[in-house]
Design a protein around this motif. Structure first.
Motif, PDB file in Angstrom:
ATOM      1  N   LEU A 470       0.837  -1.196   0.000  1.00  0.00           N
ATOM      2  CA  LEU A 470       0.000   0.000   0.000  1.00  0.00           C
ATOM      3  C   LEU A 470       0.875   1.249   0.000  1.00  0.00           C
ATOM      4  CD1 LEU A 470      -2.969   1.052   0.190  1.00  0.00           C
ATOM      5  CD2 LEU A 470      -2.619   1.183   2.668  1.00  0.00           C
ATOM      6  N   GLY A 471       0.669   2.097  -0.989  1.00  0.00           N
ATOM      7  CA  GLY A 471       1.449   3.321  -1.091  1.00  0.00           C
ATOM      8  C   GLY A 471       0.914   4.194  -2.208  1.00  0.00           C
ATOM      9  N   PRO A 472       1.530   5.342  -2.460  1.00  0.00           N
ATOM     10  CA  PRO A 472       1.068   6.239  -3.530  1.00  0.00           C
ATOM     11  C   PRO A 472       0.971   5.499  -4.856  1.00  0.00           C
ATOM     12  CG  PRO A 472       2.724   7.324  -2.182  1.00  0.00           C
ATOM     13  CD  PRO A 472       2.683   5.894  -1.733  1.00  0.00           C
ATOM     14  N   TYR A 473      -0.072   5.786  -5.588  1.00  0.00           N
ATOM     15  CA  TYR A 473      -0.353   5.056  -6.814  1.00  0.00           C
ATOM     16  C   TYR A 473       0.638   5.430  -7.916  1.00  0.00           C
ATOM     17  CZ  TYR A 473      -2.791   3.519 -11.020  1.00  0.00           C
ATOM     18  OH  TYR A 473      -3.113   2.932 -12.220  1.00  0.00           O
ATOM     19  N   ASP A 474       1.359   4.445  -8.382  1.00  0.00           N
ATOM     20  CA  ASP A 474       2.296   4.584  -9.502  1.00  0.00           C
ATOM     21  C   ASP A 474       1.768   3.679 -10.605  1.00  0.00           C
ATOM     22  OD1 ASP A 474       4.338   4.261 -11.377  1.00  0.00           O
ATOM     23  OD2 ASP A 474       5.928   4.346  -9.874  1.00  0.00           O
ATOM     24  N   ARG A 475       1.106   4.258 -11.601  1.00  0.00           N
ATOM     25  CA  ARG A 475       0.412   3.426 -12.586  1.00  0.00           C
ATOM     26  C   ARG A 475       1.358   2.507 -13.346  1.00  0.00           C
ATOM     27  NH1 ARG A 475      -4.079   4.929 -17.276  1.00  0.00           N
ATOM     28  NH2 ARG A 475      -4.427   2.745 -17.867  1.00  0.00           N
ATOM     29  N   ALA A 476       2.483   3.002 -13.770  1.00  0.00           N
ATOM     30  CA  ALA A 476       3.384   2.182 -14.581  1.00  0.00           C
ATOM     31  C   ALA A 476       3.866   0.971 -13.792  1.00  0.00           C
ATOM     32  CB  ALA A 476       4.558   3.023 -15.065  1.00  0.00           C
ATOM     33  N   ALA A 477       4.310   1.195 -12.562  1.00  0.00           N
ATOM     34  CA  ALA A 477       4.812   0.086 -11.743  1.00  0.00           C
ATOM     35  C   ALA A 477       3.682  -0.885 -11.398  1.00  0.00           C
ATOM     36  CB  ALA A 477       5.454   0.633 -10.476  1.00  0.00           C
ATOM     37  N   PHE A 478       2.513  -0.327 -11.111  1.00  0.00           N
ATOM     38  CA  PHE A 478       1.359  -1.156 -10.766  1.00  0.00           C
ATOM     39  C   PHE A 478       0.970  -2.032 -11.956  1.00  0.00           C
ATOM     40  CE2 PHE A 478      -3.100  -2.080 -10.076  1.00  0.00           C
ATOM     41  CZ  PHE A 478      -3.172  -2.323  -8.706  1.00  0.00           C
ATOM     42  N   ALA A 479       0.923  -1.453 -13.142  1.00  0.00           N
ATOM     43  CA  ALA A 479       0.511  -2.197 -14.331  1.00  0.00           C
ATOM     44  C   ALA A 479       1.505  -3.317 -14.643  1.00  0.00           C
ATOM     45  CB  ALA A 479       0.383  -1.251 -15.517  1.00  0.00           C
ATOM     46  N   ARG A 480       2.786  -3.050 -14.484  1.00  0.00           N
ATOM     47  CA  ARG A 480       3.787  -4.093 -14.752  1.00  0.00           C
ATOM     48  C   ARG A 480       3.586  -5.291 -13.831  1.00  0.00           C
ATOM     49  NH1 ARG A 480       7.304   0.347 -15.198  1.00  0.00           N
ATOM     50  NH2 ARG A 480       8.018   0.035 -13.043  1.00  0.00           N
ATOM     51  N   ARG A 481       3.349  -5.007 -12.568  1.00  0.00           N
ATOM     52  CA  ARG A 481       3.162  -6.102 -11.611  1.00  0.00           C
ATOM     53  C   ARG A 481       1.853  -6.837 -11.868  1.00  0.00           C
ATOM     54  NH1 ARG A 481       6.531  -9.352  -9.151  1.00  0.00           N
ATOM     55  NH2 ARG A 481       5.697 -10.177  -7.201  1.00  0.00           N
ATOM     56  N   LEU A 482       0.804  -6.095 -12.200  1.00  0.00           N
ATOM     57  CA  LEU A 482      -0.513  -6.686 -12.430  1.00  0.00           C
ATOM     58  C   LEU A 482      -0.487  -7.632 -13.621  1.00  0.00           C
ATOM     59  CD1 LEU A 482      -3.610  -6.727 -11.863  1.00  0.00           C
ATOM     60  CD2 LEU A 482      -3.800  -4.758 -13.398  1.00  0.00           C
ATOM     61  N   THR A 483       0.036  -7.183 -14.736  1.00  0.00           N
ATOM     62  CA  THR A 483       0.009  -8.000 -15.953  1.00  0.00           C
ATOM     63  C   THR A 483       1.006  -9.148 -15.893  1.00  0.00           C
ATOM     64  OG1 THR A 483       1.551  -6.448 -17.015  1.00  0.00           O
ATOM     65  CG2 THR A 483      -0.812  -6.103 -17.387  1.00  0.00           C
ATOM     66  N   GLY A 484       1.961  -9.101 -14.959  1.00  0.00           N
ATOM     67  CA  GLY A 484       2.957 -10.159 -14.844  1.00  0.00           C
ATOM     68  C   GLY A 484       2.577 -11.265 -13.882  1.00  0.00           C
ATOM     69  N   LEU A 485       1.382 -11.239 -13.307  1.00  0.00           N
ATOM     70  CA  LEU A 485       0.970 -12.266 -12.349  1.00  0.00           C
ATOM     71  C   LEU A 485       0.834 -13.625 -13.026  1.00  0.00           C
ATOM     72  CD1 LEU A 485      -1.773 -10.281 -10.356  1.00  0.00           C
ATOM     73  CD2 LEU A 485       0.590 -10.750  -9.653  1.00  0.00           C
ATOM     74  N   ARG A 486       1.105 -14.698 -12.276  1.00  0.00           N
ATOM     75  CA  ARG A 486       0.980 -16.060 -12.784  1.00  0.00           C
ATOM     76  C   ARG A 486      -0.392 -16.624 -12.411  1.00  0.00           C
ATOM     77  NH1 ARG A 486       6.737 -19.219 -11.768  1.00  0.00           N
ATOM     78  NH2 ARG A 486       8.081 -17.697 -12.841  1.00  0.00           N
ATOM     79  N   VAL A 487      -0.918 -17.465 -13.294  1.00  0.00           N
ATOM     80  CA  VAL A 487      -2.248 -18.039 -13.105  1.00  0.00           C
ATOM     81  C   VAL A 487      -2.124 -19.519 -12.774  1.00  0.00           C
ATOM     82  CG1 VAL A 487      -4.439 -18.535 -14.243  1.00  0.00           C
ATOM     83  CG2 VAL A 487      -3.284 -16.364 -14.671  1.00  0.00           C
ATOM     84  N   GLY A 488      -2.910 -19.971 -11.756  1.00  0.00           N
ATOM     85  CA  GLY A 488      -2.919 -21.379 -11.384  1.00  0.00           C
ATOM     86  C   GLY A 488      -3.557 -21.575 -10.024  1.00  0.00           C
ATOM     87  N   GLY A 489      -4.122 -22.762  -9.778  1.00  0.00           N
ATOM     88  CA  GLY A 489      -4.720 -23.072  -8.494  1.00  0.00           C
ATOM     89  C   GLY A 489      -6.222 -22.884  -8.481  1.00  0.00           C
ATOM     90  N   ASN A 490      -6.810 -23.081  -7.300  1.00  0.00           N
ATOM     91  CA  ASN A 490      -8.241 -22.904  -7.095  1.00  0.00           C
ATOM     92  C   ASN A 490      -8.524 -21.511  -6.537  1.00  0.00           C
ATOM     93  OD1 ASN A 490      -8.922 -25.517  -8.015  1.00  0.00           O
ATOM     94  ND2 ASN A 490      -8.335 -26.376  -6.023  1.00  0.00           N
ATOM     95  N   THR A 491      -9.760 -21.281  -6.079  1.00  0.00           N
ATOM     96  CA  THR A 491     -10.172 -19.928  -5.693  1.00  0.00           C
ATOM     97  C   THR A 491     -10.436 -19.853  -4.198  1.00  0.00           C
ATOM     98  OG1 THR A 491     -11.235 -19.701  -7.855  1.00  0.00           O
ATOM     99  CG2 THR A 491     -11.777 -18.046  -6.191  1.00  0.00           C
TER     100      THR A 491
END
Length: 594
Positions: A470-491
């Motif tokens: 949690l911190g000041p919103y940095d769109r570029a850094a946030f977007a890089r981390r968001l789109t780089g997430l890995r998918v797998g597992g249950n919910t």
């Protein structure tokens, strides 16, 4: 905003209307088409486009008009009505290409927006485009509805016992002292609901009214006024008591009606939402509809009605202008004037009154005055619409004066997010929408990012992980981390919501809106934590330290019913994006809450 149916941040590349801070997302629909009757083949065809909160009624009145076979200058008219949100209609008119912007809706000769704010905005856009103004004048009204501060009966009566109170007296109550200032400390903090002015006519009007109250005038608001330190301090103090912003105050009032039905002992979603707010700024007609049971799921009147408090400085009136556009030829102009006379006639005005509107001369019916328990049928003091340039400046200023937010976005990265939506995966579609939506925030907001599914090799000890602190919103850094997430597992939905809620309580900031946003395409699939009732108890709203949960149900496998209960327990809101095509719209509406 749609009434009576079930209101400068660097937002804004989406539409002309959103750029102006005035667009509300809504679809067009046909209200009435000509019905069989006498031979009317020679009648003048008149296309009317109405704002959505009154479109059904105007359509019914058009059918009545057509059936009456009225004559003007020996001719008749056949009126067809379509409903379209005011911002969308303005956008199409401003583009000069109606069919390109609204291919399923005929271009109108008569436009019935919610407020003259729209005609002023269109006039400014025409001027900037170097073309003749389509809305150069003031226009007659077919109905009116002033903004009021709606409060539950006991609270409203207590406030009114103090005599004539203004916007600051009511909405500016200290967030710390709250109801103790009125001798009722057990009621806790004073918070109120308000539509986001970037997405709602009534929200914008409420913001304008706050500025007028700050300068203690009812007209001639200027850009210079907006920059005065005393004015910005006044507006900031009002905004500090916002519980959270809304994309549609009708939904908010429907929640209150649900809470009233369930009763205080129910402790359900509606009850939490009701306890969260001391007041809501809405049009007077909505208070009438609420008190008459028109917003209740059962149609019955509430046990605890609302009181309409009319601030002493005055208020803003939504004037529902009747605009004959330059596209009307001479015959259509004559037909439009006849239809206007019909709408302003007694029987039709009584139909408007049945929905809680004041008449075209701003007079309230006795039934309206009695139902809203506030004010008289007199004219009162109404603020003049500011110049369009001032409206734009107000919206830019509001972006810095609004209440800021702490937001934790939890994104579902379970294996089902690899399912295809067209040529992309659910994960790609959802994260693109999330990036675009969260991108509407500004750097003064603070944002965190979590991913969740179940335990995976990358996350062996718990089903969720912190990706961005949690911190000041940095769109570029946030977007890089968001789109780089890995998918797998249950919910592991319930476990994640509980943990995220606890984290936001630990990081709670009383000067901000504190919220958890959950984006998921599924339902809870985590046997270690599958007790929904226990989760609802754990995240139940604490009025003194509210942390709200907002849910986006993405794709048809989402458990929307459970997500709605989760959101409701904390006085948040669930957004339905089970049709993947609506995910962008859902995120725009979601972010309007902050």
């Amino acid at each position: 905003m749609t009434a009576g149916q079930r209101s400068a941040r660097p937002w804004l590349p989406y539409t002309v209307a959103v750029v102006a801070g005035l667009a509300v997302i809504a679809a067009a629909y046909v209200i009435v088409r000509p019905t069989p009757g006498p031979d009317r083949s020679g009648c003048v065809a008149l296309e009317v486009n109405s704002s959505t909160e009154k479109a059904d009624l105007v359509g019914q009145l058009a059918a009545r008009y057509n059936a009456a076979d009225r004559r003007f200058g020996g001719r008749c008219a056949e009126v067809t009505v379509h409903g379209l949100n005011s911002g969308k209609a303005m956008e199409a008119l401003a583009a000069g290409n109606w069919s390109g912007r609204q291919p399923t809706v005929p271009a109108p000769q008569v436009w019935l927006p919610t407020s003259s704010l729209w005609t002023g905005r269109l006039r400014l856009l025409d001027e900037q485009a170097g073309r003749a103004a389509q809305t150069p004048d003031r226009y007659p009204s077919i109905a009116n509805s002033p903004l009021v501060i709606a409060m539950p009966l006991e609270k409203g009566e207590l406030v009114r016992q103090r005599g004539k109170l203004g916007w600051a007296d009511v909405l500016g109550l200290s967030g710390d002292a709250g109801w103790a200032a009125f001798g009722r400390p057990e009621w806790g903090r004073f918070t109120f609901g308000k539509d986001n002015p970037n997405l709602s006519t009534s929200g914008l009007a409420a913001t304008i009214a706050t500025y007028y109250a700050a300068v203690r005038r009812s007209s001639d608001l200027t850009k210079a006024d907006l920059a005065k330190p005393a004015v910005t301090q006044f507006v900031r103090r009002i905004e500090a008591n916002v519980s959270h912003y809304s994309d549609d105050s009708v939904d908010l009032l429907r929640d209150l009606a649900e809470a009233d039905l369930s009763g205080a002992a129910a402790g359900g979603a509606g009850d939490a939402r009701a306890r969260d707010m001391s007041a809501v700024v809405v049009q007077e007609e909505l208070v009438y509809q609420y008190n008459e049971g028109q917003l209740s799921p059962t149609g019955q009147k509430p046990r605890v009605p609302l009181v309409a408090v009319h601030p002493s400085e005055g208020t803003f009136n939504l004037d529902h202008p009747y605009v004959v556009l330059p596209s009307a030829d001479a015959a259509q102009q004559a037909a439009a004037q006849d239809f206007l006379a019909f709408l302003q006639d007694g029987p039709q005005q009584r139909s408007f009154a049945d929905l809680g509107f004041r008449d075209h001369e701003r007079r309230a019916s006795d039934a309206l005055v009695a139902a809203v328990r506030g004010g008289s049928d007199g004219q009162g003091t109404y603020f003049d619409p500011p110049a369009p340039e001032v409206v734009d400046a107000i919206l830019r200023g509001w972006g810095t004066l609004r209440k800021k937010a702490n937001i934790l976005l939890a994104v579902d990265t379970s294996g089902s997010m690899n399912a295809k939506v067209g040529s992309r995966t659910r994960f790609q579609v959802a994260t693109a929408a999330a990036d675009q939506g969260v991108g509407l925030l500004n750097s003064a907001d603070r944002v965190a990012l979590w991913s969740f599914s179940s335990e995976t090799p990358q996350r062996p000890k718990k089903p969720y992980s912190e990706e961005v602190r949690l911190g000041p919103y940095d769109r570029a850094a946030f977007a890089r981390r968001l789109t780089g997430l890995r998918v797998g597992g249950n919910t592991a939905l319930y476990a994640t919501v509980r943990a995220a809620h606890r984290r936001m309580l630990a990081d709670y900031d009383p000067d901000r809106i504190n919220a958890v946003v959950v984006l998921t395409d599924g339902k809870n699939e985590y046997p270690k934590d599958d007790d929904l009732d226990r989760l609802l108890a754990d995240i139940e709203l604490d009025p003194d330290r509210p942390v709200k949960v907002f849910c986006v149900a993405f794709d048809r496998e989402s458990d929307l019913a459970a997500l709605d209960r989760i959101a409701g327990a904390s006085a948040g809101k669930a957004f339905d994006a089970t049709d993947p095509a609506t995910i962008d719209e859902a995120f725009v509406k979601l972010v309007s809450s902050f």
